[in-house]
Design a protein around this motif. Structure first.
Motif, PDB file in Angstrom:
ATOM      1  N   ILE A  45       0.842   5.967  16.178  1.00  0.00           N
ATOM      2  CA  ILE A  45       1.723   5.402  15.156  1.00  0.00           C
ATOM      3  C   ILE A  45       1.140   5.660  13.768  1.00  0.00           C
ATOM      4  O   ILE A  45      -0.062   5.481  13.537  1.00  0.00           O
ATOM      5  CB  ILE A  45       1.906   3.887  15.365  1.00  0.00           C
ATOM      6  N   GLU A  46       2.008   6.065  12.862  1.00  0.00           N
ATOM      7  CA  GLU A  46       1.600   6.286  11.472  1.00  0.00           C
ATOM      8  C   GLU A  46       2.440   5.392  10.567  1.00  0.00           C
ATOM      9  O   GLU A  46       3.670   5.358  10.685  1.00  0.00           O
ATOM     10  CB  GLU A  46       1.799   7.753  11.106  1.00  0.00           C
ATOM     11  N   GLN A  47       1.761   4.649   9.639  1.00  0.00           N
ATOM     12  CA  GLN A  47       2.478   3.761   8.728  1.00  0.00           C
ATOM     13  C   GLN A  47       2.753   4.506   7.428  1.00  0.00           C
ATOM     14  O   GLN A  47       1.849   4.995   6.755  1.00  0.00           O
ATOM     15  CB  GLN A  47       1.662   2.500   8.425  1.00  0.00           C
ATOM     16  N   ASN A  57       4.736   1.922   3.411  1.00  0.00           N
ATOM     17  CA  ASN A  57       4.368   0.517   3.561  1.00  0.00           C
ATOM     18  C   ASN A  57       5.127  -0.200   4.677  1.00  0.00           C
ATOM     19  O   ASN A  57       4.525  -0.817   5.554  1.00  0.00           O
ATOM     20  CB  ASN A  57       4.576  -0.235   2.234  1.00  0.00           C
ATOM     21  N   SER A  58       6.466  -0.107   4.691  1.00  0.00           N
ATOM     22  CA  SER A  58       7.255  -0.892   5.652  1.00  0.00           C
ATOM     23  C   SER A  58       7.793  -0.060   6.822  1.00  0.00           C
ATOM     24  O   SER A  58       8.502  -0.602   7.680  1.00  0.00           O
ATOM     25  CB  SER A  58       8.434  -1.562   4.938  1.00  0.00           C
ATOM     26  N   LEU A  96       7.129   2.411  10.146  1.00  0.00           N
ATOM     27  CA  LEU A  96       6.216   2.969  11.141  1.00  0.00           C
ATOM     28  C   LEU A  96       6.878   4.182  11.789  1.00  0.00           C
ATOM     29  O   LEU A  96       8.079   4.163  12.087  1.00  0.00           O
ATOM     30  CB  LEU A  96       5.883   1.939  12.217  1.00  0.00           C
ATOM     31  N   ASP A  97       6.096   5.240  11.994  1.00  0.00           N
ATOM     32  CA  ASP A  97       6.628   6.492  12.511  1.00  0.00           C
ATOM     33  C   ASP A  97       5.808   6.952  13.722  1.00  0.00           C
ATOM     34  O   ASP A  97       4.575   6.800  13.737  1.00  0.00           O
ATOM     35  CB  ASP A  97       6.583   7.560  11.415  1.00  0.00           C
ATOM     36  N   TRP A 132      10.480   0.754  20.577  1.00  0.00           N
ATOM     37  CA  TRP A 132       9.607  -0.107  19.783  1.00  0.00           C
ATOM     38  C   TRP A 132       9.866  -1.572  20.131  1.00  0.00           C
ATOM     39  O   TRP A 132      11.010  -1.986  20.288  1.00  0.00           O
ATOM     40  CB  TRP A 132       9.858   0.080  18.284  1.00  0.00           C
ATOM     41  N   SER A 143      11.360   6.101  14.311  1.00  0.00           N
ATOM     42  CA  SER A 143      10.750   5.184  13.334  1.00  0.00           C
ATOM     43  C   SER A 143      11.315   3.784  13.479  1.00  0.00           C
ATOM     44  O   SER A 143      12.362   3.569  14.097  1.00  0.00           O
ATOM     45  CB  SER A 143      11.005   5.690  11.901  1.00  0.00           C
ATOM     46  N   TYR A 197       0.493  -5.244  11.954  1.00  0.00           N
ATOM     47  CA  TYR A 197       0.799  -4.564  10.704  1.00  0.00           C
ATOM     48  C   TYR A 197       1.272  -5.604   9.696  1.00  0.00           C
ATOM     49  O   TYR A 197       1.898  -6.606  10.055  1.00  0.00           O
ATOM     50  CB  TYR A 197       1.895  -3.489  10.895  1.00  0.00           C
ATOM     51  N   VAL A 232       3.238  -6.094   5.863  1.00  0.00           N
ATOM     52  CA  VAL A 232       4.060  -5.497   4.814  1.00  0.00           C
ATOM     53  C   VAL A 232       4.061  -6.462   3.643  1.00  0.00           C
ATOM     54  O   VAL A 232       4.413  -7.639   3.768  1.00  0.00           O
ATOM     55  CB  VAL A 232       5.499  -5.251   5.298  1.00  0.00           C
TER      56      VAL A 232
END
Length: 237
Positions: free
Chosen positions: A169-171, A174-175, A177-178, A190, A205, A234, A236
């Motif tokens: 997962i890559e953030q 900021n809000s 996630l990919d 998800w 995402s 996570y 935000v």
């Protein structure tokens, strides 16, 4: 005198006619008796037909049907020029209608008991291969055969199952996630828990709400083991 002679001749002719009729009736009785005797000897027409039907039912071929094709590592088969191309690694599930046993040729391998009516057969190589169901008949045994052509070398390799790398997962922004190593051949699901509320999303995402969230990503494909990462926290702003 003439009248007396005429009466005598008439009586003689009448007696001869009656005697002849009695002889004919006896002949008819004899023929009828012989017919009944022959019918008893051969049982009946219905009995003979029953025997014929029974013999036909004993020699009727035992068919089998393909229930499914399944390849845990990717695509199971393609239809090319009207022929089913079964890829290496595919399991064929088949079921027969009557008692017998299974045989295979080429690059097929029987998985489990070959005497069961339902069987799984694995495609282990690209050679032309056949699956055969042998069944008993009065003269011995016979077989129902289905042959699959060789897998051509030009067929592209099938997609493999997802790995742990697909759950990275890559953030971003900021809000958001990919899924870093996204692949359209897999299903991405998800699970997001935010302020005690759980939501599910599918796709590459997911958008997070402000504050803290716990996220789990699962990547799946039919016939493959599902890969998961998380839960991860996570935040935000």
């Amino acid at each position: 005198m003439k009248k007396t002679i005429f009466k005598v001749i008439t009586i003689v002719m009448l007696a001869t006619f009656i005697s002849s009729c009695e002889t004919d009736d006896g002949t008819l009785d004899n023929l009828e008796g012989e017919s009944k005797s022959l019918l008893t000897e051969n049982q009946s027409e219905g009995y003979l037909n029953d025997n014929a039907n029974e013999a036909m039912s004993q020699t009727d071929p035992v068919y089998f049907r393909i229930i499914s094709y399944d390849n845990p590592n990717g695509k199971a088969y393609s239809i090319i020029d009207g022929k089913i191309i079964v890829y290496v690694g595919t399991y064929i599930t088949a079921e027969a209608e009557g008692p017998g046993y299974w045989k295979v040729t080429g690059d097929f391998k029987i998985i489990g008991d070959p005497t069961k009516r339902r069987v799984r057969i694995l495609r282990t190589g690209r050679k032309a291969s056949s699956m055969i169901y042998m069944y008993p008949v009065p003269s011995g045994e016979a077989g129902t055969v289905r042959t699959f052509v060789e897998v051509p070398s030009s067929v592209p390799p099938t997609a493999s199952c997802p790995s742990s790398g697909h759950t990275m997962i890559e953030q971003i922004f900021n809000s958001v996630l990919d899924a870093k190593n996204y692949n359209t051949k897999y299903t991405y699901k998800w699970k997001v828990v935010h302020n005690g509320r759980t939501t599910y999303k599918t796709g590459r995402s997911v958008l997070l709400s402000k504050g803290g969230s716990t996220v789990t990503l699962s990547v799946s494909k039919n016939g493959c083991t599902t890969q998961s990462s998380g839960p991860k926290n996570y935040f935000v702003r």
